[in-house]
Design a protein around this motif. Structure first.
Motif, PDB file in Angstrom:
ATOM      1  N   LYS A 146       0.833  -1.196   0.000  1.00  9.32           N
ATOM      2  CA  LYS A 146       0.000   0.000   0.000  1.00  9.32           C
ATOM      3  C   LYS A 146       0.871   1.250   0.000  1.00  9.32           C
ATOM      4  O   LYS A 146       0.634   2.189  -0.748  1.00  9.32           O
ATOM      5  CB  LYS A 146      -0.926   0.004   1.221  1.00  9.32           C
ATOM      6  CG  LYS A 146      -1.829   1.222   1.280  1.00  9.32           C
ATOM      7  CD  LYS A 146      -2.799   1.161   2.426  1.00  9.32           C
ATOM      8  CE  LYS A 146      -3.696   2.392   2.404  1.00  9.32           C
ATOM      9  NZ  LYS A 146      -4.638   2.385   3.513  1.00  9.32           N
ATOM     10  N   GLU A 147       1.879   1.272   0.878  1.00 11.94           N
ATOM     11  CA  GLU A 147       2.757   2.431   0.971  1.00 11.94           C
ATOM     12  C   GLU A 147       3.996   2.072   1.784  1.00 11.94           C
ATOM     13  O   GLU A 147       4.053   1.015   2.409  1.00 11.94           O
ATOM     14  CB  GLU A 147       2.044   3.619   1.625  1.00 11.94           C
ATOM     15  CG  GLU A 147       1.604   3.370   3.058  1.00 11.94           C
ATOM     16  CD  GLU A 147       0.769   4.507   3.626  1.00 11.94           C
ATOM     17  OE1 GLU A 147       1.070   5.685   3.346  1.00 11.94           O
ATOM     18  OE2 GLU A 147      -0.190   4.206   4.347  1.00 11.94           O
ATOM     19  N   VAL A 148       4.970   2.961   1.746  1.00 11.05           N
ATOM     20  CA  VAL A 148       6.176   2.819   2.559  1.00 11.05           C
ATOM     21  C   VAL A 148       6.185   3.984   3.534  1.00 11.05           C
ATOM     22  O   VAL A 148       6.031   5.137   3.136  1.00 11.05           O
ATOM     23  CB  VAL A 148       7.449   2.818   1.677  1.00 11.05           C
ATOM     24  CG1 VAL A 148       8.692   2.789   2.545  1.00 11.05           C
ATOM     25  CG2 VAL A 148       7.436   1.639   0.710  1.00 11.05           C
ATOM     26  N   LEU A 149       6.351   3.658   4.817  1.00 16.73           N
ATOM     27  CA  LEU A 149       6.292   4.657   5.886  1.00 16.73           C
ATOM     28  C   LEU A 149       7.635   4.802   6.578  1.00 16.73           C
ATOM     29  O   LEU A 149       8.380   3.829   6.700  1.00 16.73           O
ATOM     30  CB  LEU A 149       5.258   4.234   6.936  1.00 16.73           C
ATOM     31  CG  LEU A 149       3.851   3.925   6.433  1.00 16.73           C
ATOM     32  CD1 LEU A 149       3.083   3.126   7.465  1.00 16.73           C
ATOM     33  CD2 LEU A 149       3.130   5.215   6.108  1.00 16.73           C
ATOM     34  N   ARG A 150       7.916   6.001   7.067  1.00 12.53           N
ATOM     35  CA  ARG A 150       9.070   6.169   7.944  1.00 12.53           C
ATOM     36  C   ARG A 150       8.816   5.341   9.193  1.00 12.53           C
ATOM     37  O   ARG A 150       7.677   5.184   9.622  1.00 12.53           O
ATOM     38  CB  ARG A 150       9.235   7.630   8.358  1.00 12.53           C
ATOM     39  CG  ARG A 150       9.751   8.513   7.269  1.00 12.53           C
ATOM     40  CD  ARG A 150      10.120   9.884   7.836  1.00 12.53           C
ATOM     41  NE  ARG A 150      10.623  10.728   6.805  1.00 12.53           N
ATOM     42  CZ  ARG A 150      11.873  10.710   6.359  1.00 12.53           C
ATOM     43  NH1 ARG A 150      12.733   9.870   6.885  1.00 12.53           N
ATOM     44  NH2 ARG A 150      12.256  11.516   5.400  1.00 12.53           N
ATOM     45  N   TYR A 151       9.888   4.828   9.787  1.00 10.12           N
ATOM     46  CA  TYR A 151       9.719   4.008  10.987  1.00 10.12           C
ATOM     47  C   TYR A 151       9.177   4.852  12.132  1.00 10.12           C
ATOM     48  O   TYR A 151       9.649   5.964  12.386  1.00 10.12           O
ATOM     49  CB  TYR A 151      11.044   3.352  11.405  1.00 10.12           C
ATOM     50  CG  TYR A 151      10.869   2.519  12.637  1.00 10.12           C
ATOM     51  CD1 TYR A 151      10.280   1.266  12.557  1.00 10.12           C
ATOM     52  CD2 TYR A 151      11.228   3.004  13.892  1.00 10.12           C
ATOM     53  CE1 TYR A 151      10.073   0.507  13.690  1.00 10.12           C
ATOM     54  CE2 TYR A 151      11.026   2.250  15.031  1.00 10.12           C
ATOM     55  CZ  TYR A 151      10.447   1.008  14.920  1.00 10.12           C
ATOM     56  OH  TYR A 151      10.228   0.263  16.052  1.00 10.12           O
ATOM     57  N   ARG A 204      13.498  -8.779  10.640  1.00  9.19           N
ATOM     58  CA  ARG A 204      14.678  -9.443  11.213  1.00  9.19           C
ATOM     59  C   ARG A 204      14.264 -10.612  12.117  1.00  9.19           C
ATOM     60  O   ARG A 204      14.844 -11.687  12.028  1.00  9.19           O
ATOM     61  CB  ARG A 204      15.530  -8.443  11.988  1.00  9.19           C
ATOM     62  CG  ARG A 204      16.352  -7.540  11.077  1.00  9.19           C
ATOM     63  CD  ARG A 204      17.145  -6.536  11.908  1.00  9.19           C
ATOM     64  NE  ARG A 204      18.058  -5.778  11.096  1.00  9.19           N
ATOM     65  CZ  ARG A 204      19.343  -6.062  10.935  1.00  9.19           C
ATOM     66  NH1 ARG A 204      19.865  -7.099  11.533  1.00  9.19           N
ATOM     67  NH2 ARG A 204      20.111  -5.302  10.173  1.00  9.19           N
ATOM     68  N   LYS A 205      13.288 -10.403  12.983  1.00 10.56           N
ATOM     69  CA  LYS A 205      12.822 -11.489  13.860  1.00 10.56           C
ATOM     70  C   LYS A 205      12.195 -12.605  13.024  1.00 10.56           C
ATOM     71  O   LYS A 205      12.456 -13.780  13.251  1.00 10.56           O
ATOM     72  CB  LYS A 205      11.791 -10.974  14.866  1.00 10.56           C
ATOM     73  CG  LYS A 205      12.375 -10.120  15.964  1.00 10.56           C
ATOM     74  CD  LYS A 205      11.265  -9.650  16.896  1.00 10.56           C
ATOM     75  CE  LYS A 205      11.765  -8.691  17.944  1.00 10.56           C
ATOM     76  NZ  LYS A 205      10.650  -8.158  18.768  1.00 10.56           N
ATOM     77  N   PRO A 225      19.579  -1.844  15.967  1.00 12.00           N
ATOM     78  CA  PRO A 225      18.790  -0.660  16.309  1.00 12.00           C
ATOM     79  C   PRO A 225      18.215   0.008  15.055  1.00 12.00           C
ATOM     80  O   PRO A 225      18.823  -0.027  13.992  1.00 12.00           O
ATOM     81  CB  PRO A 225      19.785   0.265  17.008  1.00 12.00           C
ATOM     82  CG  PRO A 225      21.107  -0.396  16.995  1.00 12.00           C
ATOM     83  CD  PRO A 225      20.968  -1.735  16.348  1.00 12.00           C
ATOM     84  N   ARG A 226      17.052   0.592  15.198  1.00 10.43           N
ATOM     85  CA  ARG A 226      16.428   1.297  14.082  1.00 10.43           C
ATOM     86  C   ARG A 226      17.263   2.545  13.782  1.00 10.43           C
ATOM     87  O   ARG A 226      17.894   3.106  14.654  1.00 10.43           O
ATOM     88  CB  ARG A 226      14.996   1.721  14.412  1.00 10.43           C
ATOM     89  CG  ARG A 226      14.118   0.599  14.920  1.00 10.43           C
ATOM     90  CD  ARG A 226      13.829  -0.428  13.843  1.00 10.43           C
ATOM     91  NE  ARG A 226      12.840  -1.373  14.326  1.00 10.43           N
ATOM     92  CZ  ARG A 226      12.992  -2.670  14.305  1.00 10.43           C
ATOM     93  NH1 ARG A 226      14.081  -3.209  13.830  1.00 10.43           N
ATOM     94  NH2 ARG A 226      12.057  -3.468  14.746  1.00 10.43           N
ATOM     95  N   ILE A 259       5.908  -4.343   7.553  1.00  7.13           N
ATOM     96  CA  ILE A 259       7.156  -5.083   7.705  1.00  7.13           C
ATOM     97  C   ILE A 259       8.280  -4.075   7.888  1.00  7.13           C
ATOM     98  O   ILE A 259       8.504  -3.219   7.024  1.00  7.13           O
ATOM     99  CB  ILE A 259       7.448  -5.963   6.472  1.00  7.13           C
ATOM    100  CG1 ILE A 259       6.284  -6.921   6.194  1.00  7.13           C
ATOM    101  CG2 ILE A 259       8.764  -6.697   6.642  1.00  7.13           C
ATOM    102  CD1 ILE A 259       6.061  -7.976   7.239  1.00  7.13           C
ATOM    103  N   VAL A 260       9.001  -4.165   9.019  1.00  5.04           N
ATOM    104  CA  VAL A 260      10.105  -3.243   9.294  1.00  5.04           C
ATOM    105  C   VAL A 260      11.360  -3.745   8.588  1.00  5.04           C
ATOM    106  O   VAL A 260      11.775  -4.896   8.783  1.00  5.04           O
ATOM    107  CB  VAL A 260      10.372  -3.120  10.810  1.00  5.04           C
ATOM    108  CG1 VAL A 260      11.541  -2.171  11.069  1.00  5.04           C
ATOM    109  CG2 VAL A 260       9.134  -2.642  11.544  1.00  5.04           C
ATOM    110  N   VAL A 261      11.947  -2.881   7.755  1.00  5.47           N
ATOM    111  CA  VAL A 261      13.186  -3.195   7.041  1.00  5.47           C
ATOM    112  C   VAL A 261      14.215  -2.109   7.336  1.00  5.47           C
ATOM    113  O   VAL A 261      13.876  -1.027   7.810  1.00  5.47           O
ATOM    114  CB  VAL A 261      12.947  -3.339   5.522  1.00  5.47           C
ATOM    115  CG1 VAL A 261      11.968  -4.481   5.233  1.00  5.47           C
ATOM    116  CG2 VAL A 261      12.461  -2.038   4.894  1.00  5.47           C
TER     117      VAL A 261
END
Length: 141
Positions: free
Chosen positions: A23-28, A58-59, A67-68, A86-88
Motif C-alpha cells: 500500500k505504501e512505505v512509511l518512515r519508521y 529481522r525477527k 537498532p532502528r 514489515i520493518v526493514v
C-alpha cells in the motif's frame, strides 16, 4: 505489476518484494506493544485511522536485531483482513525484472517467505513475499 518490485536492505543483503500487495512505505515509528503477541510482532500503529500490525522482518527471518535508524522503513502490505507493516533497514527503489527469471531457493524456508533469488545489473536480490505471513497474522489479531 508482476515485473515491479520494491527493493530493500535487511542485515546487509538486498531483497525485493512484489509491488502489487504494497500500500505504501512509511518512515519508521515506534509501535505500541501488544501483550501476548507473536514473537515477530513488534506492536501496532494507527495510520490515518487504520490499525497497522508491525512485524520485524529481522525477527521473522531469524536475523540479528539491529537498532532502528533514520533509514528504517515500514512496508505497509494490504491483506483481506487489514494492514500489516514489515520493518526493514532501508527501502531503496522500485526495480523491474521478470518474475519468471527468479531462481528457486536451495531449500524452502518454514514460512515460505523466500521465493528465490535474481541477478539484476550485477546485484543479487533475495526475492521475498511477506503477504502470506501477513495474512496469517492479520487473521490472528
Amino acid at each position: 505489476m508482476d515485473n515491479q518490485w520494491v527493493s530493500f536492505s535487511l542485515a546487509g543483503e538486498k531483497y525485493a518484494h512484489p509491488v502489487g500487495s504494497i500500500k505504501e512505505v512509511l518512515r519508521y515509528q515506534e509501535p505500541s506493544p501488544i501483550p501476548g503477541a507473536p514473537y515477530d510482532v513488534d506492536g501496532i500503529l494507527n495510520i490515518r485511522g487504520e490499525v497497522l500490525t508491525v512485524i520485524s522482518a529481522r525477527k521473522l527471518m531469524d536475523l540479528p536485531e539491529d537498532p532502528r535508524s533514520e533509514d528504517s522503513r515500514i512496508i505497509s502490505i494490504e491483506t483481506d483482513d487489514g494492514l500489516c507493516g514489515i520493518v526493514v533497514d532501508k527501502v531503496e527503489a522500485i526495480v523491474g525484472f521478470d518474475g519468471k527469471s527468479i531462481e528457486p531457493p536451495p531449500s524452502q524456508d518454514a514460512g515460505g517467505i523466500i521465493q528465490g533469488t535474481i541477478h539484476r545489473e550485477g546485484e543479487l536480490y533475495i526475492v521475498a513475499n511477506f503477504l502470506p505471513h501477513c495474512e496469517g497474522v492479520a487473521q490472528q489479531m
